[in-house]
Design a protein around this motif. Sequence first.
Motif, short mmCIF file in Angstrom:
data_model
loop_
_atom_site.label_atom_id
_atom_site.label_comp_id
_atom_site.label_asym_id
_atom_site.label_seq_id
_atom_site.Cartn_x
_atom_site.Cartn_y
_atom_site.Cartn_z
N ASN A 275 26.43 17.05 65.88
CA ASN A 275 27.60 17.68 66.02
C ASN A 275 28.35 18.00 64.80
O ASN A 275 28.73 16.99 63.92
CB ASN A 275 28.41 17.67 67.28
N GLY B 206 30.70 29.78 75.76
CA GLY B 206 30.82 28.75 74.61
C GLY B 206 32.33 28.30 74.50
O GLY B 206 33.27 28.13 75.36
N THR C 166 24.38 20.59 72.14
CA THR C 166 24.64 20.52 73.51
C THR C 166 23.71 19.48 74.26
O THR C 166 24.34 18.72 75.14
CB THR C 166 24.20 22.06 74.07
N ILE D 292 29.76 24.88 77.13
CA ILE D 292 28.25 24.96 77.72
C ILE D 292 28.17 23.90 78.84
O ILE D 292 28.01 24.38 80.07
CB ILE D 292 27.03 24.79 76.74
N MET D 293 28.31 22.84 78.51
CA MET D 293 28.32 21.70 79.46
C MET D 293 29.15 22.12 80.66
O MET D 293 28.93 21.87 81.79
CB MET D 293 28.71 20.36 78.77
N SER E 98 30.25 23.00 66.35
CA SER E 98 29.52 23.26 67.56
C SER E 98 30.06 22.21 68.63
O SER E 98 29.55 22.82 69.82
CB SER E 98 28.10 22.41 66.88
N ALA F 33 29.29 23.38 72.62
CA ALA F 33 28.55 22.67 73.25
C ALA F 33 29.43 22.15 74.66
O ALA F 33 28.83 22.12 75.74
CB ALA F 33 28.24 21.18 72.70
N ILE G 265 23.23 25.23 68.16
CA ILE G 265 24.16 24.89 69.43
C ILE G 265 23.22 24.09 70.45
O ILE G 265 23.75 23.36 71.30
CB ILE G 265 24.68 26.25 69.85
N THR H 257 26.12 31.75 75.99
CA THR H 257 27.56 31.94 75.35
C THR H 257 28.05 33.22 74.94
O THR H 257 28.83 33.21 74.27
CB THR H 257 27.43 30.75 74.05
#
Lengths: 466, 466
Positions: B383, B151, B25, B394-395, B387, B391, B21, B107
Motif C-alpha cells: 500500500n 472507497g 485491498t 472497500i473492506m 491506496s 482499501a 487498488i 468504488t
Amino acid sequence: MTHSLHHPFRGKVIIIGFGSIARATLPLLFKHLMIDVSQIIVITPERVSLPYGAGRIYPLALTPGNYRQILTRLVSPGDFILNLSVGVSSHDIIQFAQAHGALYLDTGIEPWGEACRDTGLSPAQRSNYALREQILPLKGAARPTAIVTHGANPGIASHFAKQALLDIAAGSPAAPLHPMRQTDWGELARALGVKTIHISEHDTQTAACTYRMNEFVNTWSVDGFLAEACQPAELGWGTHERCLPGDGESHTEGCQAAIFLNRPGASVLVRSWNPVCGPFHGLMITHGESISLADYFTLTDHSSIVYRPTVHYAYRPCSAALVSLFDTAGRNWETPEHKHILQEEIVSGVDALGVLIGGCAHQSYWYGSLLSITTARQLAPGNNASSLPVAAGIMSGMVWALQNPGRGVVEPEEMDHPRILELVSPYLGQQLGMYTGWNPLTARSGLFKESLDLNDPWQFHNVRVD
Amino acid sequence: MTHSLHHPFRGKVIIIGFGSIARATLPLLFKHLMIDVSQIIVITPERVSLPYGAGRIYPLALTPGNYRQILTRLVSPGDFILNLSVGVSSHDIIQFAQAHGALYLDTGIEPWGEACRDTGLSPAQRSNYALREQILPLKGAARPTAIVTHGANPGIASHFAKQALLDIAAGSPAAPLHPMRQTDWGELARALGVKTIHISEHDTQTAACTYRMNEFVNTWSVDGFLAEACQPAELGWGTHERCLPGDGESHTEGCQAAIFLNRPGASVLVRSWNPVCGPFHGLMITHGESISLADYFTLTDHSSIVYRPTVHYAYRPCSAALVSLFDTAGRNWETPEHKHILQEEIVSGVDALGVLIGGCAHQSYWYGSLLSITTARQLAPGNNASSLPVAAGIMSGMVWALQNPGRGVVEPEEMDHPRILELVSPYLGQQLGMYTGWNPLTARSGLFKESLDLNDPWQFHNVRVD
C-alpha cells in the motif's frame, strides 16, 4: 577580430545581483572576454562568495536612494555594468551608465523593487510593455551601448526568429533573401504569411530529490520567475487577429505593438509545439521579446499599421517549477517560504528553446536548440541546461557591445543575428529547424464543444486554452 | 459480532479488475474477512499474478457480450462481487449480482468501456450524475446488498461529512444531536448554516525518481484517474448559489441535485483549504459523493427544494500526477504511452483526505485523516498513502454488506457512519477535526480585479479559480 569568439576586455565588470545566472555566466566571461576575477565587482545584498577566488563584493542592495553614490565610486568610463538583479531599475542604471561612459547589459528590463507585484500599480503599469516604453526614449542617442533583454529568452529567441524566417524563405523563392533594415524583416515575415511567433520552451530537467512544503523549485531564479509569472500576461498583437480577448486590454500610450490580459501570465495557457514532446500547453508568461519582436516586424503604411505577427511565450517550465507555481497560485501568490534552484541534483533532461513560426506555407516551422543537462555541464561549470543559454546570451551581448560600443540602447532585434548566433552556438547543444504540420486546431479532443475559429487556425482565440 | 472489526466469510470473492487498488485491498480482506487466497477469483485482461500464491485468475475482459456467461460460471449465491475495474458496468453487474444472490461493492459507478471519454455521447451523458441516475431505480428492493461508490472518496468522505456535522453541532446547542433519518441530516446541515462541503484532498507523496516523456504517473490507477479527469466537472448545487456558472448546465432529468460544467473536471480549479498546506487550489474532478451527498442533504417542502449544500471535490493530486495531467491536457487528452503507479519509489509524503465544511458559525471546519506513506506501509503491505484509505473503504463496505445483506443498492450516505469509521479508522493514520478562519475570499492577491461576491464568501463564483 570581429569574427573571433573572443574579445579581450581590460575594464571592470560590475555585476548587480549574484544569483544563478551570474554564477553561470562567469566562466564564459573568463573565456570570451579573457578577464580574470580581479576585474569583477559584485553588488548584492545576499551573502555570497565568488566561486573563483578574490574579486570584490559589495554586500548591499542598490536602491533609488543609493545607486548613484555607490556606482559613482565603482564605475569608470569603459567599464561594463551587467545588471543581473531582480529589482534594480534598468532605466536608471542605463542612464547612469551612459552618463559615466560605461557599457550596459540586462537580461530583462527591471523596475525598482517589487513593482511587478505592487498592487498599488495598475496591471498596465506592471506590464513589460510599460517598462519597455520607459526605455525607448533613451534609444537613438550616440551614447555607450546599453543592451536590454539579452539573455536566452528574451535575447537569443529574437535571433532564432530571424534565422527561422531565413530558413523558411530559402524554400520560398518569392521572398527577399537578404533582409537588412527593419522594414525588410517585416516585409519578409509578411511575404511568408507569418501570423504567429511562439517562443516555445520546454524544460524537461528533473531532479531525483524531494521538496519541502511551501518551497519554490526552479532551474533558474525563483525570484525572477515569480516576478514575471505575476505580471499581466502579454502578447504582441498581430494584425490578423479578429477579436480582442474578453480579458484583453490595449495600452493607452506607446507603440501599441502588444496587449495585455487582466490576469497573471502564469494563469494563461496556450497551445504550442516543440520537437521534444510535440503539442503541449505552455504558460503565456510575459517576456520582452513578445513585445519587441512584434514591434520590430510591424509594417506601417502612412502611419497606419498594415502588418504585425502575434508573438508570445509558451513555456513549459521544469516539472518541479510547474508544481511550485500551481501551489503558489493556490496561496494567492504569496512569496514562498523556501526557494530552491536545482543544480547538482538534476539527473536528466533538456531545455528545448525555440521559436515556432505559424502561418507560413508549410504550416509551422520550429527553430531552436535542445541542450541537455549533460552537455551543459560539459560545456561550462556551474551550469544547467536552462542557465547556459542565458549565460551565452549575456556573453554574446557583451562581446557585441564591446565591438559596437556607441550604439546607445539596443534591443536584440537591432543586433546582427548571425554574429550573435555565431557566439552562442557553441553553448546551445543541438540546433535544429524543422517543419511540423501541427497547428492549434490539430487533434482537438472533441470531448466538449469549443468556440473555434475554423477559418484561421492561428487566431489567438484558437491558441489559448479556454 | 456487529461491533467486531472482523467478519469471517466463507464464500468466494470475485474481483473484477486487478490494479493497484485490488492489490492494496487483499491484505485487509485476508485479515478482516478471514478469507484465504483460495477464495479469490480475479477477472482481468491484464497479465497479473496474485501476490499471495494461488487463487484463480481469468485472463479476460468482461464485456456487455460475455459478462453473463462468464459470471454465471463463477458466481454462486452468497458470493461477493468486487468491481474494481475501469470500464465494467456497475449497473449491469449489480443486476447480475442481485439476480444471482451475490453481494456487490464498487468504488465508483462504472460505465462499459471508455464511455467517459466517448465523444459520441454528450457531456451530460458522460457525467457521474447520469451513471448514478441509472443505478437509482435499482434501489429500494429487498435484494442482496450492492454498495456503490465506497472507497475512500467517494466512500469514507461521506462518513467524514456526517462526523464533521456532529462535531460542529456539539458546539451549537440549538442543533439536533442525534440525526437518524435522512431528513434529520439535512435539517442538521441547514441548522448549522452549512453552505458548502469540499472533499478536500492533498496528496504530498513524492518519489525520488525521474519519469519518461509521455508517461502518466500517479499514486493510484492511471486509467481511473484519467477517466474521471476527462468527465465533465460536476458539483452538487446548493440552494444558496445565486448564479449558474456561464459554462454550467442543469440536467434535464433526474434528481437535480447536481450540475455540470461543459469542460473536463481536470481543467477546473477551485479554492479550498487543508491542514497540510492551508489554502490551496484543487482540481474539481467529478466524484460520486459530490452528487450523492448533495442529494442526501437536500430538504424539500411540498416537493420544492428548500435546502441543499454545494458539494464538490478539491483535489491536489501528487506532484507527479499534477504534471502528468498538465501534459496530457497539452496532448488534447490523448491516452499516454506509459503508465506508472508509484509504490516502492515513494520516499515521503501524506495523503490528507477530509471534508471542509463551509458556512457554519466558526467559518470552516475540516475533518479527515492524514496518512503518511510510512504509516501506510507499516499498516498493510503493498500500500501507499492513497491506496490504503480506499482499501479500508472497500473492506469496511464488504463487512457492512455481509452484516446487512438484504439492503439492495446502497450509497455511502445510507450506511451508519460510526460503524464504517470504526472499521476504517485503524487504517487512516491521524484523524483530526479543526476549525479554520479561512474562506474563499481570504487573502486574495489583489494583483488583478476579480469579480467577487463579497456578500457571501461561499458562493461557488468565489470558490472557482477564474
